[in-house]
Design a protein around this motif. Sequence first.
Motif, PDB file in Angstrom:
ATOM      1  N   THR A  35       0.818  -1.199   0.000  1.00 45.79           N
ATOM      2  CA  THR A  35       0.000   0.000   0.000  1.00 45.79           C
ATOM      3  C   THR A  35       0.860   1.261   0.000  1.00 45.79           C
ATOM      4  OG1 THR A  35      -1.997   0.986   0.968  1.00 45.79           O
ATOM      5  CG2 THR A  35      -0.290   0.255   2.519  1.00 45.79           C
ATOM      6  N   CYS A  36       0.178   2.384  -0.054  1.00 47.31           N
ATOM      7  CA  CYS A  36       0.847   3.691  -0.167  1.00 47.31           C
ATOM      8  C   CYS A  36       1.376   4.145   1.196  1.00 47.31           C
ATOM      9  CB  CYS A  36      -0.150   4.711  -0.718  1.00 47.31           C
ATOM     10  SG  CYS A  36       0.569   6.343  -1.052  1.00 47.31           S
ATOM     11  N   MET A  37       2.368   5.022   1.129  1.00 43.71           N
ATOM     12  CA  MET A  37       2.931   5.580   2.364  1.00 43.71           C
ATOM     13  C   MET A  37       2.032   6.673   2.957  1.00 43.71           C
ATOM     14  SD  MET A  37       5.991   7.850   0.738  1.00 43.71           S
ATOM     15  CE  MET A  37       5.709   9.346  -0.203  1.00 43.71           C
ATOM     16  N   ASP A  38       0.937   6.978   2.281  1.00 47.29           N
ATOM     17  CA  ASP A  38       0.047   8.070   2.708  1.00 47.29           C
ATOM     18  C   ASP A  38      -0.198   8.033   4.226  1.00 47.29           C
ATOM     19  OD1 ASP A  38      -2.202   9.992   1.110  1.00 47.29           O
ATOM     20  OD2 ASP A  38      -2.616   9.504   3.218  1.00 47.29           O
ATOM     21  N   ALA A  39      -0.053   9.194   4.843  1.00 53.00           N
ATOM     22  CA  ALA A  39      -0.139   9.300   6.301  1.00 53.00           C
ATOM     23  C   ALA A  39      -1.544   9.047   6.840  1.00 53.00           C
ATOM     24  CB  ALA A  39       0.346  10.685   6.736  1.00 53.00           C
ATOM     25  N   ALA A  60       5.546   5.144  -2.123  1.00 50.90           N
ATOM     26  CA  ALA A  60       4.692   6.166  -2.713  1.00 50.90           C
ATOM     27  C   ALA A  60       3.763   5.511  -3.736  1.00 50.90           C
ATOM     28  CB  ALA A  60       5.531   7.254  -3.371  1.00 50.90           C
ATOM     29  N   GLY A  61       2.491   5.501  -3.448  1.00 51.64           N
ATOM     30  CA  GLY A  61       1.499   4.942  -4.357  1.00 51.64           C
ATOM     31  C   GLY A  61       1.175   3.478  -4.106  1.00 51.64           C
ATOM     32  N   GLY A  62       2.003   2.787  -3.350  1.00 51.19           N
ATOM     33  CA  GLY A  62       1.798   1.339  -3.214  1.00 51.19           C
ATOM     34  C   GLY A  62       2.075   0.632  -4.529  1.00 51.19           C
ATOM     35  N   HIS A  88      -4.442   0.423  -3.149  1.00 49.18           N
ATOM     36  CA  HIS A  88      -4.222   1.839  -3.440  1.00 49.18           C
ATOM     37  C   HIS A  88      -5.362   2.637  -2.803  1.00 49.18           C
ATOM     38  CE1 HIS A  88      -1.481   0.945  -7.169  1.00 49.18           C
ATOM     39  NE2 HIS A  88      -1.065   0.387  -6.060  1.00 49.18           N
ATOM     40  N   HIS A  89      -5.332   3.965  -2.940  1.00 45.70           N
ATOM     41  CA  HIS A  89      -6.346   4.738  -2.201  1.00 45.70           C
ATOM     42  C   HIS A  89      -6.777   6.000  -2.932  1.00 45.70           C
ATOM     43  CE1 HIS A  89      -3.696   8.071  -0.825  1.00 45.70           C
ATOM     44  NE2 HIS A  89      -2.762   7.175  -1.067  1.00 45.70           N
ATOM     45  N   THR A  90      -7.953   6.465  -2.572  1.00 42.82           N
ATOM     46  CA  THR A  90      -8.492   7.693  -3.164  1.00 42.82           C
ATOM     47  C   THR A  90      -7.638   8.883  -2.728  1.00 42.82           C
ATOM     48  OG1 THR A  90      -9.946   8.119  -1.275  1.00 42.82           O
ATOM     49  CG2 THR A  90     -10.858   6.794  -3.082  1.00 42.82           C
ATOM     50  N   ASP A  91      -7.679   9.938  -3.524  1.00 41.40           N
ATOM     51  CA  ASP A  91      -6.979  11.183  -3.190  1.00 41.40           C
ATOM     52  C   ASP A  91      -5.471  10.982  -3.056  1.00 41.40           C
ATOM     53  OD1 ASP A  91      -7.279  13.942  -2.774  1.00 41.40           O
ATOM     54  OD2 ASP A  91      -7.095  13.716  -0.603  1.00 41.40           O
ATOM     55  N   CYS A  92      -4.952   9.987  -3.772  1.00 43.86           N
ATOM     56  CA  CYS A  92      -3.517   9.688  -3.679  1.00 43.86           C
ATOM     57  C   CYS A  92      -2.690  10.802  -4.318  1.00 43.86           C
ATOM     58  CB  CYS A  92      -3.199   8.358  -4.365  1.00 43.86           C
ATOM     59  SG  CYS A  92      -1.484   7.811  -4.121  1.00 43.86           S
ATOM     60  N   GLY A  93      -1.601  11.153  -3.669  1.00 42.68           N
ATOM     61  CA  GLY A  93      -0.714  12.176  -4.213  1.00 42.68           C
ATOM     62  C   GLY A  93      -0.149  11.813  -5.572  1.00 42.68           C
ATOM     63  N   MET A  94      -0.119  10.509  -5.854  1.00 42.45           N
ATOM     64  CA  MET A  94       0.438  10.043  -7.128  1.00 42.45           C
ATOM     65  C   MET A  94      -0.444  10.417  -8.317  1.00 42.45           C
ATOM     66  SD  MET A  94       3.242   8.584  -6.183  1.00 42.45           S
ATOM     67  CE  MET A  94       3.816   7.307  -7.309  1.00 42.45           C
TER      68      MET A  94
HETATM   69 ZN    ZN Z   1      -1.022   7.567  -1.933  1.00 43.59          ZN
END
Ligand code: ZN
Length: 168
Positions: A35-39, A60-62, A88-94
């Motif tokens: 998965t993504c590193m998103d906090a 980043a992004g998973g 993966h996830h919504t609103d991802c910075g990627m």
């Molecule tokens: Zn992300």
Amino acid sequence: MSQVEKLLEANQAYAERFSQGELPIPPTKKIAVLTCMDARIDPLQALGAELGDIHVIRNAGGRVTEDTIRSLVISEQLLGTNEILVLHHTDCGMLTFKNEDLYDKVSQRLGPDSATAASKIDFLPFGDLEQSVRDDIKVLRDSPLIPKDVPIYGAIYDVHTGKITRLT
Ligand SMILES: [Zn+2]
């Protein structure tokens, strides 16, 4: 005190109440989650898992990279995991940049040598969230290092609701 120093100080209290020091190395549920590193994502909480249950590989992004494969081979061959979830996830910075944007930023901020180094990296941004999950599953499926009998699931985590929607 820096933010890191504050976190390290907070660990003192965590360690004082810590009581799970005897867990085995292999994850008990035999699952590796990419998965993504998103906090905003807490993979254990979101999946109802506990310490010791699952491997969580984050970047980043998973995205599936050489290093993701490295971790998965270790996870599967040495530590017994036999299912993979690409989350993966919504609103991802990627979703918010293209390689060229980051090349430009590195060039402006860090200079020409850094720009040259950055230009050799695909930062793996994406424009279509669901497709990014399918693309990463395909890369895993095509890898000779991932056993064919390992199921690979794909899903999307909604950072606004906490809900996970399965894709594959
Ligand atoms: Zn992300």
